[in-house]
Design a protein around this motif. Structure first.
Motif, PDB file in Angstrom:
ATOM      1  N   MET A  36       0.825  -1.211   0.000  1.00 20.54           N
ATOM      2  CA  MET A  36       0.000   0.000   0.000  1.00 20.54           C
ATOM      3  C   MET A  36       0.861   1.264   0.000  1.00 20.54           C
ATOM      4  O   MET A  36       0.562   2.217  -0.726  1.00 20.54           O
ATOM      5  CB  MET A  36      -0.935  -0.003   1.217  1.00 20.54           C
ATOM      6  CG  MET A  36      -2.045  -1.010   1.124  1.00 20.54           C
ATOM      7  SD  MET A  36      -3.310  -0.858   2.387  1.00 20.54           S
ATOM      8  CE  MET A  36      -2.434  -1.332   3.852  1.00 20.54           C
ATOM      9  N   ILE A  37       1.924   1.261   0.779  1.00 24.94           N
ATOM     10  CA  ILE A  37       2.812   2.427   0.807  1.00 24.94           C
ATOM     11  C   ILE A  37       3.499   2.611  -0.547  1.00 24.94           C
ATOM     12  O   ILE A  37       3.591   3.733  -1.058  1.00 24.94           O
ATOM     13  CB  ILE A  37       3.840   2.289   1.948  1.00 24.94           C
ATOM     14  CG1 ILE A  37       3.133   2.416   3.298  1.00 24.94           C
ATOM     15  CG2 ILE A  37       4.946   3.324   1.825  1.00 24.94           C
ATOM     16  CD1 ILE A  37       4.004   2.090   4.488  1.00 24.94           C
ATOM     17  N   THR A  38       3.966   1.519  -1.138  1.00 22.41           N
ATOM     18  CA  THR A  38       4.612   1.599  -2.452  1.00 22.41           C
ATOM     19  C   THR A  38       3.634   2.118  -3.508  1.00 22.41           C
ATOM     20  O   THR A  38       3.988   2.969  -4.332  1.00 22.41           O
ATOM     21  CB  THR A  38       5.146   0.225  -2.865  1.00 22.41           C
ATOM     22  OG1 THR A  38       6.043  -0.228  -1.861  1.00 22.41           O
ATOM     23  CG2 THR A  38       5.852   0.293  -4.198  1.00 22.41           C
ATOM     24  N   GLY A  39       2.408   1.615  -3.483  1.00 14.17           N
ATOM     25  CA  GLY A  39       1.404   2.086  -4.438  1.00 14.17           C
ATOM     26  C   GLY A  39       1.090   3.557  -4.274  1.00 14.17           C
ATOM     27  O   GLY A  39       0.956   4.286  -5.263  1.00 14.17           O
ATOM     28  N   ALA A  40       0.987   4.029  -3.034  1.00 10.96           N
ATOM     29  CA  ALA A  40       0.709   5.446  -2.797  1.00 10.96           C
ATOM     30  C   ALA A  40       1.865   6.326  -3.262  1.00 10.96           C
ATOM     31  O   ALA A  40       1.651   7.367  -3.891  1.00 10.96           O
ATOM     32  CB  ALA A  40       0.428   5.675  -1.310  1.00 10.96           C
ATOM     33  N   VAL A  41       3.083   5.907  -2.981  1.00 13.28           N
ATOM     34  CA  VAL A  41       4.251   6.691  -3.406  1.00 13.28           C
ATOM     35  C   VAL A  41       4.355   6.729  -4.922  1.00 13.28           C
ATOM     36  O   VAL A  41       4.608   7.788  -5.514  1.00 13.28           O
ATOM     37  CB  VAL A  41       5.534   6.120  -2.766  1.00 13.28           C
ATOM     38  CG1 VAL A  41       6.779   6.718  -3.385  1.00 13.28           C
ATOM     39  CG2 VAL A  41       5.532   6.375  -1.269  1.00 13.28           C
ATOM     40  N   MET A  42       4.142   5.601  -5.583  1.00 14.55           N
ATOM     41  CA  MET A  42       4.206   5.577  -7.043  1.00 14.55           C
ATOM     42  C   MET A  42       3.124   6.454  -7.662  1.00 14.55           C
ATOM     43  O   MET A  42       3.353   7.126  -8.660  1.00 14.55           O
ATOM     44  CB  MET A  42       4.082   4.140  -7.565  1.00 14.55           C
ATOM     45  CG  MET A  42       5.266   3.263  -7.225  1.00 14.55           C
ATOM     46  SD  MET A  42       6.820   3.897  -7.838  1.00 14.55           S
ATOM     47  CE  MET A  42       6.601   3.670  -9.574  1.00 14.55           C
ATOM     48  N   ARG A  43       1.944   6.438  -7.064  1.00 14.56           N
ATOM     49  CA  ARG A  43       0.861   7.276  -7.583  1.00 14.56           C
ATOM     50  C   ARG A  43       1.209   8.762  -7.465  1.00 14.56           C
ATOM     51  O   ARG A  43       0.945   9.552  -8.365  1.00 14.56           O
ATOM     52  CB  ARG A  43      -0.429   6.964  -6.848  1.00 14.56           C
ATOM     53  CG  ARG A  43      -1.590   7.716  -7.392  1.00 14.56           C
ATOM     54  CD  ARG A  43      -2.868   7.251  -6.785  1.00 14.56           C
ATOM     55  NE  ARG A  43      -3.939   8.075  -7.325  1.00 14.56           N
ATOM     56  CZ  ARG A  43      -5.108   7.623  -7.679  1.00 14.56           C
ATOM     57  NH1 ARG A  43      -5.366   6.351  -7.555  1.00 14.56           N
ATOM     58  NH2 ARG A  43      -6.021   8.415  -8.154  1.00 14.56           N
ATOM     59  N   ILE A  44       1.811   9.143  -6.360  1.00 13.22           N
ATOM     60  CA  ILE A  44       2.208  10.540  -6.173  1.00 13.22           C
ATOM     61  C   ILE A  44       3.315  10.918  -7.142  1.00 13.22           C
ATOM     62  O   ILE A  44       3.273  11.975  -7.773  1.00 13.22           O
ATOM     63  CB  ILE A  44       2.643  10.781  -4.715  1.00 13.22           C
ATOM     64  CG1 ILE A  44       1.428  10.690  -3.794  1.00 13.22           C
ATOM     65  CG2 ILE A  44       3.331  12.123  -4.565  1.00 13.22           C
ATOM     66  CD1 ILE A  44       1.772  10.642  -2.327  1.00 13.22           C
ATOM     67  N   LEU A  45       4.317  10.062  -7.286  1.00 12.76           N
ATOM     68  CA  LEU A  45       5.461  10.386  -8.144  1.00 12.76           C
ATOM     69  C   LEU A  45       5.103  10.421  -9.624  1.00 12.76           C
ATOM     70  O   LEU A  45       5.681  11.201 -10.386  1.00 12.76           O
ATOM     71  CB  LEU A  45       6.587   9.381  -7.918  1.00 12.76           C
ATOM     72  CG  LEU A  45       7.285   9.454  -6.564  1.00 12.76           C
ATOM     73  CD1 LEU A  45       8.317   8.348  -6.447  1.00 12.76           C
ATOM     74  CD2 LEU A  45       7.940  10.806  -6.372  1.00 12.76           C
ATOM     75  N   LEU A  46       4.168   9.601 -10.048  1.00 14.65           N
ATOM     76  CA  LEU A  46       3.840   9.508 -11.468  1.00 14.65           C
ATOM     77  C   LEU A  46       2.580  10.276 -11.856  1.00 14.65           C
ATOM     78  O   LEU A  46       2.144  10.202 -13.004  1.00 14.65           O
ATOM     79  CB  LEU A  46       3.676   8.042 -11.867  1.00 14.65           C
ATOM     80  CG  LEU A  46       4.922   7.180 -11.716  1.00 14.65           C
ATOM     81  CD1 LEU A  46       4.594   5.728 -12.010  1.00 14.65           C
ATOM     82  CD2 LEU A  46       6.037   7.681 -12.603  1.00 14.65           C
ATOM     83  N   SER A  47       2.008  11.026 -10.945  1.00 10.93           N
ATOM     84  CA  SER A  47       0.718  11.651 -11.219  1.00 10.93           C
ATOM     85  C   SER A  47       0.790  12.724 -12.310  1.00 10.93           C
ATOM     86  O   SER A  47      -0.102  12.829 -13.127  1.00 10.93           O
ATOM     87  CB  SER A  47       0.137  12.244  -9.940  1.00 10.93           C
ATOM     88  OG  SER A  47       0.980  13.270  -9.459  1.00 10.93           O
ATOM     89  N   GLU A  48       1.824  13.518 -12.344  1.00  9.30           N
ATOM     90  CA  GLU A  48       1.915  14.602 -13.324  1.00  9.30           C
ATOM     91  C   GLU A  48       3.188  14.486 -14.153  1.00  9.30           C
ATOM     92  O   GLU A  48       3.887  15.459 -14.371  1.00  9.30           O
ATOM     93  CB  GLU A  48       1.865  15.958 -12.608  1.00  9.30           C
ATOM     94  CG  GLU A  48       0.559  16.251 -11.937  1.00  9.30           C
ATOM     95  CD  GLU A  48      -0.598  16.402 -12.911  1.00  9.30           C
ATOM     96  OE1 GLU A  48      -0.340  16.774 -14.077  1.00  9.30           O
ATOM     97  OE2 GLU A  48      -1.729  16.124 -12.515  1.00  9.30           O
TER      98      GLU A  48
END
Length: 73
Positions: A36-48
């Motif tokens: 879950m932490i990895t998914g949240a970090v990846m979503r933040i880093l790749l969002s824009e």
């Protein structure tokens, strides 16, 4: 914010019931928390990611790509 607190309270109640309706103890395992932490970090880093890449292209390339997209749609 209220929804997060409500879900947290509901999960806490479910884990402490004698006969739970939902089995939520697996969510507390180390592997699931890391996932879950990895998914949240990846979503933040790749969002824009496309906003930064557009600055590297010359304006005529952006106009050409926009025109082609407009014509092909």
């Amino acid at each position: 914010m209220i929804a997060i607190v409500g879900i947290g309270v509901a999960l806490w109640i479910e884990t402490h019931r004698k006969n739970p309706m939902l089995q939520v103890r697996w969510m507390r395992s180390r592997n699931i928390i890391a996932f879950m932490i990895t998914g949240a970090v990846m979503r933040i880093l790749l969002s824009e990611q496309n906003v930064g890449a557009a600055g590297y292209l010359p304006i005529w390339v952006m106009v050409t790509i926009s025109w082609l997209l407009f014509m092909l749609s």
